[in-house]
Design a protein around this motif. Sequence first.
Motif, PDB file in Angstrom:
ATOM      1  N   ALA A 197       0.833  -1.214   0.000  1.00  0.00           N
ATOM      2  CA  ALA A 197       0.000   0.000   0.000  1.00  0.00           C
ATOM      3  C   ALA A 197       0.860   1.253   0.000  1.00  0.00           C
ATOM      4  O   ALA A 197       0.545   2.244  -0.672  1.00  0.00           O
ATOM      5  CB  ALA A 197      -0.934  -0.018   1.212  1.00  0.00           C
ATOM      6  N   LEU A 198       1.971   1.223   0.751  1.00  0.00           N
ATOM      7  CA  LEU A 198       2.855   2.388   0.771  1.00  0.00           C
ATOM      8  C   LEU A 198       3.494   2.638  -0.589  1.00  0.00           C
ATOM      9  O   LEU A 198       3.686   3.793  -0.991  1.00  0.00           O
ATOM     10  CB  LEU A 198       3.947   2.190   1.839  1.00  0.00           C
ATOM     11  N   LEU A 199       3.825   1.559  -1.290  1.00  0.00           N
ATOM     12  CA  LEU A 199       4.446   1.726  -2.596  1.00  0.00           C
ATOM     13  C   LEU A 199       3.489   2.306  -3.631  1.00  0.00           C
ATOM     14  O   LEU A 199       3.926   2.777  -4.679  1.00  0.00           O
ATOM     15  CB  LEU A 199       4.981   0.379  -3.100  1.00  0.00           C
ATOM     16  N   LEU A 200       2.186   2.287  -3.363  1.00  0.00           N
ATOM     17  CA  LEU A 200       1.194   2.848  -4.281  1.00  0.00           C
ATOM     18  C   LEU A 200       0.871   4.296  -3.980  1.00  0.00           C
ATOM     19  O   LEU A 200       0.067   4.911  -4.691  1.00  0.00           O
ATOM     20  CB  LEU A 200      -0.087   2.012  -4.238  1.00  0.00           C
ATOM     21  N   ILE A 201       1.465   4.869  -2.943  1.00  0.00           N
ATOM     22  CA  ILE A 201       1.196   6.264  -2.586  1.00  0.00           C
ATOM     23  C   ILE A 201       1.763   7.182  -3.671  1.00  0.00           C
ATOM     24  O   ILE A 201       2.930   7.044  -4.053  1.00  0.00           O
ATOM     25  CB  ILE A 201       1.816   6.601  -1.220  1.00  0.00           C
ATOM     26  N   PRO A 202       1.000   8.126  -4.187  1.00  0.00           N
ATOM     27  CA  PRO A 202       1.536   9.048  -5.211  1.00  0.00           C
ATOM     28  C   PRO A 202       2.442  10.104  -4.581  1.00  0.00           C
ATOM     29  O   PRO A 202       2.119  10.697  -3.560  1.00  0.00           O
ATOM     30  CB  PRO A 202       0.269   9.680  -5.805  1.00  0.00           C
ATOM     31  N   VAL A 203       3.595  10.325  -5.202  1.00  0.00           N
ATOM     32  CA  VAL A 203       4.549  11.334  -4.734  1.00  0.00           C
ATOM     33  C   VAL A 203       5.048  12.126  -5.944  1.00  0.00           C
ATOM     34  O   VAL A 203       4.930  11.679  -7.088  1.00  0.00           O
ATOM     35  CB  VAL A 203       5.743  10.688  -3.998  1.00  0.00           C
ATOM     36  N   ARG A 204       5.591  13.294  -5.676  1.00  0.00           N
ATOM     37  CA  ARG A 204       6.169  14.107  -6.739  1.00  0.00           C
ATOM     38  C   ARG A 204       7.523  13.548  -7.142  1.00  0.00           C
ATOM     39  O   ARG A 204       8.375  13.285  -6.299  1.00  0.00           O
ATOM     40  CB  ARG A 204       6.328  15.558  -6.271  1.00  0.00           C
ATOM     41  N   GLN A 205       7.733  13.384  -8.426  1.00  0.00           N
ATOM     42  CA  GLN A 205       9.019  12.923  -8.921  1.00  0.00           C
ATOM     43  C   GLN A 205       9.984  14.103  -8.961  1.00  0.00           C
ATOM     44  O   GLN A 205       9.646  15.178  -9.479  1.00  0.00           O
ATOM     45  CB  GLN A 205       8.878  12.309 -10.312  1.00  0.00           C
ATOM     46  N   THR A 206      11.166  13.937  -8.415  1.00  0.00           N
ATOM     47  CA  THR A 206      12.125  15.026  -8.325  1.00  0.00           C
ATOM     48  C   THR A 206      13.487  14.563  -8.833  1.00  0.00           C
ATOM     49  O   THR A 206      13.755  13.364  -8.943  1.00  0.00           O
ATOM     50  CB  THR A 206      12.269  15.517  -6.873  1.00  0.00           C
ATOM     51  N   ALA A 207      14.334  15.542  -9.116  1.00  0.00           N
ATOM     52  CA  ALA A 207      15.713  15.290  -9.544  1.00  0.00           C
ATOM     53  C   ALA A 207      16.565  16.466  -9.120  1.00  0.00           C
ATOM     54  O   ALA A 207      16.077  17.604  -8.998  1.00  0.00           O
ATOM     55  CB  ALA A 207      15.797  15.083 -11.055  1.00  0.00           C
ATOM     56  N   LEU A 208      17.832  16.198  -8.868  1.00  0.00           N
ATOM     57  CA  LEU A 208      18.796  17.226  -8.479  1.00  0.00           C
ATOM     58  C   LEU A 208      19.798  17.433  -9.598  1.00  0.00           C
ATOM     59  O   LEU A 208      20.221  16.468 -10.250  1.00  0.00           O
ATOM     60  CB  LEU A 208      19.514  16.838  -7.187  1.00  0.00           C
ATOM     61  N   ALA A 209      20.207  18.703  -9.806  1.00  0.00           N
ATOM     62  CA  ALA A 209      21.141  19.007 -10.886  1.00  0.00           C
ATOM     63  C   ALA A 209      21.933  20.250 -10.526  1.00  0.00           C
ATOM     64  O   ALA A 209      21.405  21.169  -9.890  1.00  0.00           O
ATOM     65  CB  ALA A 209      20.399  19.219 -12.209  1.00  0.00           C
ATOM     66  N   PRO A 210      23.211  20.307 -10.937  1.00  0.00           N
ATOM     67  CA  PRO A 210      24.004  21.527 -10.704  1.00  0.00           C
ATOM     68  C   PRO A 210      23.473  22.678 -11.543  1.00  0.00           C
ATOM     69  O   PRO A 210      23.036  22.489 -12.690  1.00  0.00           O
ATOM     70  CB  PRO A 210      25.417  21.110 -11.115  1.00  0.00           C
ATOM     71  N   THR A 211      23.526  23.886 -10.988  1.00  0.00           N
ATOM     72  CA  THR A 211      22.895  25.055 -11.614  1.00  0.00           C
ATOM     73  C   THR A 211      23.776  26.277 -11.447  1.00  0.00           C
ATOM     74  O   THR A 211      24.471  26.426 -10.433  1.00  0.00           O
ATOM     75  CB  THR A 211      21.510  25.305 -11.006  1.00  0.00           C
TER      76      THR A 211
END
Length: 452
Positions: A197-211
């Motif tokens: 059930a926890l693995l089905l929770i919707p979350v925001r997909q994020t990524a880190l990058a140098p800027t």
Amino acid sequence: MTMNEPLPHSLPHPQLLLELDALRDKAMAADSLNALTFSMANDLYPLLAFHQALVFARHDSSLELLSVSGLSRPSEDSPYLVWLRRASRWVASQVPDGNPVWVTQDSAVVPDDISEGWGEWWPTGVWCVPLHDRDDRRLGLLLLLLEQEPPVVLRQQLGGLVQTWAYCWSALTRQKRFGRWRLSRRQLVLGLIVLAALLLIPVRQTALAPTEIVSRQAQIISSPIDGVIAQIQVRPNQPVEAGTPLFSLDETTLRSRADVLGKEVAVAEAELLAASQRAFDNPQSKGELTLLNGRAQQRRAELAAVQAQLKRTVVLSPRAGVAVFSDPNDWLGKPVVTGERILQVADPAQPAMQIQLAVADAIALEPGAEVTLFLTAYPLAPLKGKILETSYQARPSEEGVVAYRLLASIDGNPEHARLGLHGTAKLYGGRVMLGYYLLRRPLATLRAWSGW
């Protein structure tokens, strides 16, 4: 009085007390459960001449043989050990509480399969000494194989030693006992359901990058002609206005060329004038006028081209902004070609984020996606913005990492959003399941290695 003489009930022998005190010290000095059980199985022999001592540890409903007197821990399944597993369980059932029990074949109903082995391997009786912790939970069992029941005085005095053994046993196995906590099948199933059930929770997909912070309105200033940098007339990050000299090229070669061409133009014009005067008297000179006139025009055109290049040796700023480039000493005396990039004139009032998103970290991003920039110089004052444009093709960055180039806006007009500052940007994509968020990179790596 010697140790072989009967001990009075009222006053134990001093030597007995000293021996018991020494056994307590050995138990407190034990640094492991094996050391403790070895002492229990062997060091009691001077006080009680047993045939054999066996130390068992209790795990739920089973018993594990830890030590045997006179031997290291047995590891082979001999007929005696096979029979001992059954016998130890039956003997443990004859000890209902924390008090030692004297068990013989005459005092208890011994099963037939145990009675046969008893007559072959064990003496008359077994003195069973249980070890319990403070919560009255059984830790283990000490079996002493004897011909007769221990003396009363010895049984009375051994109570303190047994409590010391139990205390040390509990202290040495507390962490290990906690680590052996096991889940039941129902708990395991419920845990798997909760995890799914926890693995089905919707979350925001994020990524880190140098800027890096750059300007949205930046114009590249390149070399207008081939030459050598003679002077850089601005400093890095210096504000400039439209028409401000930025740098100049060396004019030595061009001026020498202009002087030579000037003399060639004068010679060509003199030859043309002389031919014109001769044409009045000599008809043959009229044919030379066209050739000499063309030569004079060629020399004048070459001189005009060199003079035009001389005017372009000083490069002016086409707009107001800030000069962005590296150390001026890196450019002085350096030969450059036409179109080679020298510096930028950027507008500091329109900052933006230039993001290098590595291919391995790339996620689905559309223009308008949210971005949060954490500057290295101002980690507690993040900048917010949105994606403006993304590159179609990934290219190697200055660090050699193949990455996509993204440009993002900066909301508001923060004072600390200065050009050239670096940091780490957090890019927010669409919502995905938590399981995909956690397993995306492992799955991509697996597919790259397996080709599936």
